[in-house]
Motif scaffolding. Structure first.
Motif, PDB file in Angstrom:
ATOM      1  N   MET A   1      16.023  43.375  21.409  1.00 34.30           N
ATOM      2  CA  MET A   1      15.312  42.390  22.197  1.00 34.30           C
ATOM      3  C   MET A   1      14.440  43.118  23.215  1.00 34.30           C
ATOM      4  O   MET A   1      14.831  44.131  23.769  1.00 34.30           O
ATOM      5  N   ILE A   2      13.261  42.574  23.448  1.00 29.19           N
ATOM      6  CA  ILE A   2      12.351  43.142  24.436  1.00 29.19           C
ATOM      7  C   ILE A   2      12.053  42.088  25.493  1.00 29.19           C
ATOM      8  O   ILE A   2      11.699  40.958  25.169  1.00 29.19           O
ATOM      9  N   GLY A   3      12.241  42.471  26.742  1.00 30.62           N
ATOM     10  CA  GLY A   3      11.906  41.601  27.865  1.00 30.62           C
ATOM     11  C   GLY A   3      10.674  42.140  28.561  1.00 30.62           C
ATOM     12  O   GLY A   3      10.547  43.357  28.754  1.00 30.62           O
ATOM     13  N   ILE A   4       9.756  41.245  28.911  1.00 34.76           N
ATOM     14  CA  ILE A   4       8.533  41.641  29.600  1.00 34.76           C
ATOM     15  C   ILE A   4       8.439  40.815  30.874  1.00 34.76           C
ATOM     16  O   ILE A   4       8.476  39.586  30.829  1.00 34.76           O
ATOM     17  N   PHE A   5       8.322  41.521  32.002  1.00 35.24           N
ATOM     18  CA  PHE A   5       8.398  40.888  33.314  1.00 35.24           C
ATOM     19  C   PHE A   5       7.237  41.312  34.204  1.00 35.24           C
ATOM     20  O   PHE A   5       6.765  42.436  34.127  1.00 35.24           O
ATOM     21  N   ARG A   6       6.844  40.432  35.101  1.00 32.80           N
ATOM     22  CA  ARG A   6       5.859  40.703  36.151  1.00 32.80           C
ATOM     23  C   ARG A   6       6.658  41.121  37.391  1.00 32.80           C
ATOM     24  O   ARG A   6       7.620  40.458  37.762  1.00 32.80           O
ATOM     25  N   VAL A  41       3.793  45.504  35.081  1.00 34.39           N
ATOM     26  CA  VAL A  41       4.641  45.025  33.992  1.00 34.39           C
ATOM     27  C   VAL A  41       5.846  45.925  33.771  1.00 34.39           C
ATOM     28  O   VAL A  41       5.725  47.138  33.592  1.00 34.39           O
ATOM     29  N   LEU A  42       7.003  45.293  33.777  1.00 32.66           N
ATOM     30  CA  LEU A  42       8.282  45.934  33.449  1.00 32.66           C
ATOM     31  C   LEU A  42       8.624  45.536  32.020  1.00 32.66           C
ATOM     32  O   LEU A  42       8.668  44.344  31.700  1.00 32.66           O
ATOM     33  N   ARG A  43       8.858  46.523  31.159  1.00 28.44           N
ATOM     34  CA  ARG A  43       9.272  46.275  29.779  1.00 28.44           C
ATOM     35  C   ARG A  43      10.650  46.880  29.584  1.00 28.44           C
ATOM     36  O   ARG A  43      10.872  48.044  29.906  1.00 28.44           O
ATOM     37  N   VAL A  44      11.542  46.069  29.032  1.00 32.39           N
ATOM     38  CA  VAL A  44      12.910  46.517  28.777  1.00 32.39           C
ATOM     39  C   VAL A  44      13.231  46.228  27.316  1.00 32.39           C
ATOM     40  O   VAL A  44      13.143  45.081  26.880  1.00 32.39           O
ATOM     41  N   ALA A  45      13.595  47.270  26.571  1.00 36.66           N
ATOM     42  CA  ALA A  45      13.991  47.111  25.174  1.00 36.66           C
ATOM     43  C   ALA A  45      15.466  47.466  25.042  1.00 36.66           C
ATOM     44  O   ALA A  45      15.884  48.561  25.428  1.00 36.66           O
TER      45      ALA A  45
END
Length: 70
Positions: A1-6, A41-45
């Motif tokens: 899963m990938i989360g993309i955050f401001r 942008v913060l990306r978490v995989a």
């Protein structure tokens, strides 16, 4: 899963602290913050499913704004 955050993370020091906190709290494959993007942008995989609210809560508790990027 990938989360993309401001976020509102602005310094390399803060970016490294956030990535370290996320990596120690979740099973992370990759985590990055784009300081040059206007949304920071913060990306978490992660290989496992996680609740985006958990990431938001962690980053918020570190003193930064964090919202799901639409």
């Amino acid at each position: 899963m990938i989360g993309i955050f401001r976020t509102n993370i602005t310094s390399v020091h803060d970016k490294n602290n956030v990535i370290k906190a996320i990596s120690s709290s979740f099973e992370v494959q990759a985590c990055s913050v784009d300081l040059e993007d206007c949304d920071r942008v913060l990306r978490v995989a992660c290989p496992a499913i996680f609740q985006e609210e958990e990431i938001i809560e962690l980053v918020t508790n570190l003193g930064f704004a964090c919202d799901i990027l639409d």
